[in-house]
Design a protein around this motif. Structure first.
Motif, mmCIF file in Angstrom:
data_model
loop_
_atom_site.group_PDB
_atom_site.id
_atom_site.type_symbol
_atom_site.label_atom_id
_atom_site.label_comp_id
_atom_site.label_asym_id
_atom_site.label_seq_id
_atom_site.Cartn_x
_atom_site.Cartn_y
_atom_site.Cartn_z
ATOM 1 N N LEU A 50 -43.558 -72.928 92.955
ATOM 2 C CA LEU A 50 -43.474 -73.057 91.200
ATOM 3 C C LEU A 50 -44.163 -72.132 91.380
ATOM 4 O O LEU A 50 -44.849 -71.050 91.754
ATOM 5 N N LYS A 51 -43.844 -71.207 89.797
ATOM 6 C CA LYS A 51 -44.399 -70.044 89.624
ATOM 7 C C LYS A 51 -44.008 -71.254 87.750
ATOM 8 O O LYS A 51 -42.944 -71.232 87.061
ATOM 9 N N ILE A 52 -45.991 -70.965 87.178
ATOM 10 C CA ILE A 52 -45.888 -70.773 85.368
ATOM 11 C C ILE A 52 -46.731 -70.043 85.113
ATOM 12 O O ILE A 52 -47.152 -69.391 85.314
ATOM 13 N N VAL A 53 -45.519 -69.919 84.166
ATOM 14 C CA VAL A 53 -46.081 -68.249 83.264
ATOM 15 C C VAL A 53 -46.233 -68.524 81.866
ATOM 16 O O VAL A 53 -46.042 -69.532 81.271
ATOM 17 N N TYR A 54 -47.283 -68.778 81.547
ATOM 18 C CA TYR A 54 -48.580 -68.560 80.151
ATOM 19 C C TYR A 54 -48.117 -67.143 78.947
ATOM 20 O O TYR A 54 -48.430 -66.159 78.972
ATOM 21 N N ALA A 55 -47.669 -67.527 77.986
ATOM 22 C CA ALA A 55 -47.467 -67.254 76.996
ATOM 23 C C ALA A 55 -47.534 -67.234 75.404
ATOM 24 O O ALA A 55 -47.965 -68.451 75.107
ATOM 25 N N THR A 56 -47.164 -66.413 74.577
ATOM 26 C CA THR A 56 -47.309 -66.683 73.555
ATOM 27 C C THR A 56 -45.918 -67.277 72.510
ATOM 28 O O THR A 56 -44.790 -66.894 73.008
ATOM 29 N N PRO A 57 -45.713 -68.297 71.777
ATOM 30 C CA PRO A 57 -44.100 -68.116 70.900
ATOM 31 C C PRO A 57 -43.348 -67.177 70.874
ATOM 32 O O PRO A 57 -41.941 -67.080 71.274
ATOM 33 N N ASP A 58 -43.574 -65.845 71.110
ATOM 34 C CA ASP A 58 -43.204 -64.730 70.862
ATOM 35 C C ASP A 58 -43.197 -63.602 72.149
ATOM 36 O O ASP A 58 -42.319 -62.494 72.199
ATOM 37 N N GLY A 59 -43.392 -64.635 73.050
ATOM 38 C CA GLY A 59 -43.257 -64.140 74.477
ATOM 39 C C GLY A 59 -44.335 -62.917 74.880
ATOM 40 O O GLY A 59 -44.262 -62.469 76.121
ATOM 41 N N LYS A 60 -45.681 -62.798 74.089
ATOM 42 C CA LYS A 60 -46.633 -61.810 75.029
ATOM 43 C C LYS A 60 -47.217 -62.586 76.195
ATOM 44 O O LYS A 60 -47.989 -63.948 75.722
ATOM 45 N N PHE A 61 -47.237 -62.131 77.161
ATOM 46 C CA PHE A 61 -48.381 -63.326 78.004
ATOM 47 C C PHE A 61 -49.492 -63.266 78.003
ATOM 48 O O PHE A 61 -50.203 -62.328 76.969
ATOM 49 N N LEU A 62 -50.201 -64.400 77.969
ATOM 50 C CA LEU A 62 -51.926 -64.818 77.969
ATOM 51 C C LEU A 62 -52.434 -64.961 79.350
ATOM 52 O O LEU A 62 -51.405 -65.358 80.160
ATOM 53 N N GLY A 63 -53.663 -64.779 79.079
ATOM 54 C CA GLY A 63 -54.232 -64.809 80.538
ATOM 55 C C GLY A 63 -55.589 -65.875 80.103
ATOM 56 O O GLY A 63 -55.610 -66.326 78.410
ATOM 57 N N ASN A 64 -56.710 -65.840 80.978
ATOM 58 C CA ASN A 64 -57.259 -66.228 80.923
ATOM 59 C C ASN A 64 -57.328 -68.036 80.594
ATOM 60 O O ASN A 64 -58.079 -68.650 79.290
ATOM 61 N N ILE A 65 -56.542 -68.450 81.768
ATOM 62 C CA ILE A 65 -55.913 -69.920 80.721
ATOM 63 C C ILE A 65 -56.220 -71.195 82.087
ATOM 64 O O ILE A 65 -56.509 -70.610 83.124
#
Length: 128
Positions: A50-65
């Motif tokens: 499994l790979k979970i990707v965290y991003a903003t609605p416009d596709g910019k990556f997010l960290g510190n999740i």
């Protein structure tokens, strides 16, 4: 400093910055990673289902999740990923997932299917 001391020090410094796969409850392996060539290499070298990707609605990556993964009421993983990818080597089954970013929370369930012969790891994207 002597040369004999510098080489071990340099090696120790390099190893300190390499991401280390971690184990959650039940020895479930996971790795928080990011973007770029090094992250792609990490992903290729780390066995995961499994790979979970965290991003903003416009596709910019997010960290510190902040991430909590559960199964059957048991917490398997509680961690904070500095990068936008969580790679997890999970057995087939149904899991609960809670993700938090800057006070906003998203939760739900996901099903991991490891029976897909030869298939790439499942990937989901969660947008904040």
């Amino acid at each position: 400093m002597t040369r004999a001391f510098l080489l071990p020090l340099a090696l120790a410094t390099m190893l300190a910055i390499l991401p280390v796969p971690q184990a959650g409850a039940f020895d479930m392996r996971f790795l928080c990673s990011g973007i770029g060539d090094e992250a792609v290499e990490e992903e290729a070298a780390f066995p995961h289902t499994l790979k979970i990707v965290y991003a903003t609605p416009d596709g910019k990556f997010l960290g510190n999740i902040e991430i909590t993964l559960t199964q059957g009421g048991t917490t398997l993983l509680e961690t904070t990923c500095p990068g936008p990818w969580l790679l997890a080597n999970l057995l087939a089954g149904r899991y609960g997932l809670i993700s938090q970013h800057e006070g906003e929370e998203q939760s739900g369930t996901l099903t991991v299917d490891t029976q897909r012969e030869g298939a790439a790891p499942q990937q989901i994207t969660i947008r904040f």
